[in-house]
Design a protein around this motif. Structure first.
Motif, PDB file in Angstrom:
ATOM      1  N   GLU A 133       1.197 107.236 -59.480  1.00 15.23           N
ATOM      2  CA  GLU A 133       1.573 105.871 -59.837  1.00 15.23           C
ATOM      3  C   GLU A 133       2.997 105.858 -60.374  1.00 15.23           C
ATOM      4  O   GLU A 133       3.461 106.848 -60.946  1.00 15.23           O
ATOM      5  CB  GLU A 133       0.671 105.338 -60.943  1.00 15.23           C
ATOM      6  N   ALA A 134       3.671 104.744 -60.204  1.00 13.75           N
ATOM      7  CA  ALA A 134       4.992 104.542 -60.791  1.00 13.75           C
ATOM      8  C   ALA A 134       5.114 103.062 -61.144  1.00 13.75           C
ATOM      9  O   ALA A 134       4.458 102.214 -60.532  1.00 13.75           O
ATOM     10  CB  ALA A 134       6.096 104.953 -59.818  1.00 13.75           C
ATOM     11  N   ALA A 135       5.957 102.776 -62.108  1.00 16.17           N
ATOM     12  CA  ALA A 135       6.185 101.395 -62.531  1.00 16.17           C
ATOM     13  C   ALA A 135       7.685 101.183 -62.696  1.00 16.17           C
ATOM     14  O   ALA A 135       8.384 102.052 -63.197  1.00 16.17           O
ATOM     15  CB  ALA A 135       5.469 101.130 -63.855  1.00 16.17           C
ATOM     16  N   THR A 136       8.167 100.036 -62.232  1.00 15.56           N
ATOM     17  CA  THR A 136       9.577  99.701 -62.407  1.00 15.56           C
ATOM     18  C   THR A 136       9.699  98.279 -62.953  1.00 15.56           C
ATOM     19  O   THR A 136       8.821  97.442 -62.717  1.00 15.56           O
ATOM     20  CB  THR A 136      10.381  99.762 -61.084  1.00 15.56           C
ATOM     21  N   LEU A 137      10.783  98.035 -63.633  1.00 15.90           N
ATOM     22  CA  LEU A 137      11.090  96.654 -63.992  1.00 15.90           C
ATOM     23  C   LEU A 137      11.337  95.896 -62.692  1.00 15.90           C
ATOM     24  O   LEU A 137      11.933  96.451 -61.757  1.00 15.90           O
ATOM     25  CB  LEU A 137      12.337  96.593 -64.876  1.00 15.90           C
ATOM     26  N   PRO A 138      10.896  94.650 -62.582  1.00 13.12           N
ATOM     27  CA  PRO A 138      11.073  93.910 -61.329  1.00 13.12           C
ATOM     28  C   PRO A 138      12.521  93.827 -60.848  1.00 13.12           C
ATOM     29  O   PRO A 138      12.766  93.772 -59.646  1.00 13.12           O
ATOM     30  CB  PRO A 138      10.516  92.521 -61.653  1.00 13.12           C
ATOM     31  N   ARG A 139      13.478  93.876 -61.749  1.00 11.16           N
ATOM     32  CA  ARG A 139      14.891  93.784 -61.357  1.00 11.16           C
ATOM     33  C   ARG A 139      15.511  95.145 -61.011  1.00 11.16           C
ATOM     34  O   ARG A 139      16.671  95.198 -60.621  1.00 11.16           O
ATOM     35  CB  ARG A 139      15.686  93.097 -62.467  1.00 11.16           C
ATOM     36  N   ASN A 140      14.762  96.221 -61.130  1.00 13.39           N
ATOM     37  CA  ASN A 140      15.305  97.557 -60.872  1.00 13.39           C
ATOM     38  C   ASN A 140      15.178  97.906 -59.386  1.00 13.39           C
ATOM     39  O   ASN A 140      14.358  98.716 -58.973  1.00 13.39           O
ATOM     40  CB  ASN A 140      14.611  98.600 -61.743  1.00 13.39           C
ATOM     41  N   MET A 141      16.014  97.277 -58.591  1.00 12.67           N
ATOM     42  CA  MET A 141      15.956  97.458 -57.144  1.00 12.67           C
ATOM     43  C   MET A 141      16.277  98.893 -56.709  1.00 12.67           C
ATOM     44  O   MET A 141      15.626  99.403 -55.794  1.00 12.67           O
ATOM     45  CB  MET A 141      16.889  96.459 -56.453  1.00 12.67           C
ATOM     46  N   PRO A 142      17.233  99.592 -57.311  1.00 18.47           N
ATOM     47  CA  PRO A 142      17.467 100.976 -56.880  1.00 18.47           C
ATOM     48  C   PRO A 142      16.225 101.862 -57.026  1.00 18.47           C
ATOM     49  O   PRO A 142      15.906 102.648 -56.128  1.00 18.47           O
ATOM     50  CB  PRO A 142      18.609 101.447 -57.789  1.00 18.47           C
ATOM     51  N   PRO A 154       3.548  98.772 -53.387  1.00 22.01           N
ATOM     52  CA  PRO A 154       3.319  97.952 -54.584  1.00 22.01           C
ATOM     53  C   PRO A 154       1.874  97.482 -54.616  1.00 22.01           C
ATOM     54  O   PRO A 154       1.286  97.214 -53.570  1.00 22.01           O
ATOM     55  CB  PRO A 154       4.280  96.778 -54.403  1.00 22.01           C
ATOM     56  N   TYR A 155       1.310  97.422 -55.819  1.00 26.10           N
ATOM     57  CA  TYR A 155      -0.068  96.937 -55.897  1.00 26.10           C
ATOM     58  C   TYR A 155      -0.279  95.930 -57.011  1.00 26.10           C
ATOM     59  O   TYR A 155      -1.409  95.526 -57.269  1.00 26.10           O
ATOM     60  CB  TYR A 155      -1.072  98.097 -55.990  1.00 26.10           C
ATOM     61  N   GLY A 156       0.774  95.477 -57.647  1.00 30.94           N
ATOM     62  CA  GLY A 156       0.581  94.436 -58.643  1.00 30.94           C
ATOM     63  C   GLY A 156       1.709  94.354 -59.641  1.00 30.94           C
ATOM     64  O   GLY A 156       2.656  95.140 -59.612  1.00 30.94           O
ATOM     65  N   LEU A 157       1.571  93.376 -60.514  1.00 34.96           N
ATOM     66  CA  LEU A 157       2.526  93.176 -61.594  1.00 34.96           C
ATOM     67  C   LEU A 157       1.769  93.293 -62.901  1.00 34.96           C
ATOM     68  O   LEU A 157       0.792  92.562 -63.120  1.00 34.96           O
ATOM     69  CB  LEU A 157       3.191  91.799 -61.476  1.00 34.96           C
ATOM     70  N   ALA A 158       2.201  94.197 -63.751  1.00 38.14           N
ATOM     71  CA  ALA A 158       1.582  94.373 -65.070  1.00 38.14           C
ATOM     72  C   ALA A 158       2.411  93.608 -66.088  1.00 38.14           C
ATOM     73  O   ALA A 158       3.580  93.935 -66.314  1.00 38.14           O
ATOM     74  CB  ALA A 158       1.504  95.853 -65.420  1.00 38.14           C
ATOM     75  N   GLU A 167      12.014  95.167 -75.860  1.00 39.49           N
ATOM     76  CA  GLU A 167      11.183  94.012 -75.525  1.00 39.49           C
ATOM     77  C   GLU A 167      10.025  94.434 -74.623  1.00 39.49           C
ATOM     78  O   GLU A 167      10.192  95.283 -73.750  1.00 39.49           O
ATOM     79  CB  GLU A 167      12.009  92.964 -74.778  1.00 39.49           C
ATOM     80  N   TRP A 168       8.873  93.793 -74.818  1.00 30.48           N
ATOM     81  CA  TRP A 168       7.758  94.011 -73.910  1.00 30.48           C
ATOM     82  C   TRP A 168       8.130  93.385 -72.580  1.00 30.48           C
ATOM     83  O   TRP A 168       8.442  92.200 -72.517  1.00 30.48           O
ATOM     84  CB  TRP A 168       6.475  93.388 -74.464  1.00 30.48           C
ATOM     85  N   GLN A 169       8.127  94.207 -71.526  1.00 20.60           N
ATOM     86  CA  GLN A 169       8.589  93.724 -70.231  1.00 20.60           C
ATOM     87  C   GLN A 169       7.555  93.964 -69.138  1.00 20.60           C
ATOM     88  O   GLN A 169       6.840  94.967 -69.142  1.00 20.60           O
ATOM     89  CB  GLN A 169       9.901  94.420 -69.858  1.00 20.60           C
ATOM     90  N   ASP A 170       7.513  93.018 -68.195  1.00 17.64           N
ATOM     91  CA  ASP A 170       6.649  93.152 -67.024  1.00 17.64           C
ATOM     92  C   ASP A 170       7.144  94.311 -66.168  1.00 17.64           C
ATOM     93  O   ASP A 170       8.341  94.623 -66.146  1.00 17.64           O
ATOM     94  CB  ASP A 170       6.693  91.878 -66.173  1.00 17.64           C
ATOM     95  N   HIS A 171       6.219  94.925 -65.441  1.00 18.24           N
ATOM     96  CA  HIS A 171       6.556  96.015 -64.521  1.00 18.24           C
ATOM     97  C   HIS A 171       5.833  95.817 -63.198  1.00 18.24           C
ATOM     98  O   HIS A 171       4.667  95.437 -63.174  1.00 18.24           O
ATOM     99  CB  HIS A 171       6.156  97.373 -65.103  1.00 18.24           C
ATOM    100  N   ARG A 172       6.540  96.110 -62.135  1.00 18.07           N
ATOM    101  CA  ARG A 172       5.936  96.139 -60.806  1.00 18.07           C
ATOM    102  C   ARG A 172       5.285  97.509 -60.648  1.00 18.07           C
ATOM    103  O   ARG A 172       5.920  98.533 -60.891  1.00 18.07           O
ATOM    104  CB  ARG A 172       7.001  95.917 -59.744  1.00 18.07           C
ATOM    105  N   MET A 173       4.020  97.519 -60.253  1.00 18.82           N
ATOM    106  CA  MET A 173       3.250  98.756 -60.149  1.00 18.82           C
ATOM    107  C   MET A 173       3.215  99.254 -58.709  1.00 18.82           C
ATOM    108  O   MET A 173       3.060  98.462 -57.776  1.00 18.82           O
ATOM    109  CB  MET A 173       1.815  98.522 -60.650  1.00 18.82           C
ATOM    110  N   TYR A 174       3.364 100.575 -58.569  1.00 16.97           N
ATOM    111  CA  TYR A 174       3.371 101.228 -57.258  1.00 16.97           C
ATOM    112  C   TYR A 174       2.398 102.396 -57.262  1.00 16.97           C
ATOM    113  O   TYR A 174       2.130 103.001 -58.306  1.00 16.97           O
ATOM    114  CB  TYR A 174       4.771 101.764 -56.937  1.00 16.97           C
ATOM    115  N   GLN A 175       1.922 102.731 -56.070  1.00 17.18           N
ATOM    116  CA  GLN A 175       1.081 103.914 -55.916  1.00 17.18           C
ATOM    117  C   GLN A 175       1.404 104.603 -54.604  1.00 17.18           C
ATOM    118  O   GLN A 175       1.872 103.977 -53.657  1.00 17.18           O
ATOM    119  CB  GLN A 175      -0.398 103.556 -55.947  1.00 17.18           C
ATOM    120  N   ARG A 176       1.139 105.878 -54.586  1.00 14.31           N
ATOM    121  CA  ARG A 176       1.254 106.673 -53.358  1.00 14.31           C
ATOM    122  C   ARG A 176       0.036 107.575 -53.295  1.00 14.31           C
ATOM    123  O   ARG A 176      -0.220 108.347 -54.220  1.00 14.31           O
ATOM    124  CB  ARG A 176       2.540 107.496 -53.389  1.00 14.31           C
ATOM    125  N   ILE A 177      -0.737 107.438 -52.228  1.00 13.17           N
ATOM    126  CA  ILE A 177      -1.867 108.322 -51.990  1.00 13.17           C
ATOM    127  C   ILE A 177      -1.311 109.542 -51.265  1.00 13.17           C
ATOM    128  O   ILE A 177      -0.606 109.409 -50.257  1.00 13.17           O
ATOM    129  CB  ILE A 177      -2.962 107.626 -51.140  1.00 13.17           C
TER     130      ILE A 177
END
Length: 180
Positions: A133-142, A154-158, A167-177
């Motif tokens: 699993e990995a998580a990035t800030l939604p604005r962290n395009m690189p 991607p599998y969701g927004l936490a 600050e408590w910030q939302d993260h886009r969640m990713y996974q790789r099987i």
């Protein structure tokens, strides 16, 4: 488990060592402003050599316990990044979380994309993990591009997932099987 890999431009991905505390403190000093928007706020002393000695010792202890795989990206004696598998869970889950950063001066050269590919290979073949699993800030395009190039989905927004830059910030969640 063979964890050392030579990447583009002679950058070496290898296990963290106790003697990396000084070079890590130097790397954080040089990249503090670059990393600040993406990192948790830490106590001032964390980024000193003494603070890094404690952080390195903690990570190496987690390595021994089997819950972390701490890797650095080195160019000669300098550290230019880290890639770490944390929260390694065994049993039916066989899962870990991936975190990484790269120095501003080497960003955009494909080094982290190649490093993440190597970490995934180590996770699958060396550690026998099934999912990363990995998580990035939604604005962290690189960072999102690095994940996409390595087959993460991607599998969701936490909401309010991590406290980043104070600050408590939302993260886009990713996974790789990891297929065998």
């Amino acid at each position: 488990m063979e964890a050392e890999r030579t990447l583009a431009g002679g950058t070496v991905l290898r296990l963290l060592r106790a003697e990396d505390a000084g070079p890590l403190a130097d790397a954080y000093s040089l990249n503090g402003a670059h990393l600040a928007p993406w990192e948790p706020q830490r106590p001032e002393g964390h980024y000193t050599e003494e603070g890094q000695k404690h952080a390195v010792a903690h990570s190496l202890g987690e390595l021994v316990r089997g819950t972390e795989l701490p890797l650095v990206l080195a160019q000669g004696e300098s550290i230019v990044g880290k890639a770490t598998l944390t929260s390694i869970v065994r049993g039916a889950f066989q899962n870990a979380h991936l975190g990484y950063w790269i120095a501003e001066r080497v960003q955009g050269r494909g080094i982290m994309t190649e490093a993440v590919a190597a970490v995934l290979e180590i996770a699958r073949d060396g550690l026998g993990l099934h999912r990363i699993e990995a998580a990035t800030l939604p604005r962290n395009m690189p960072s999102q591009r690095v994940l996409a190039k390595n087959g993460f989905e991607p599998y969701g927004l936490a909401k309010a997932y991590l406290r980043i830059a104070g600050e408590w910030q939302d993260h886009r969640m990713y996974q790789r099987i990891l297929e065998p």
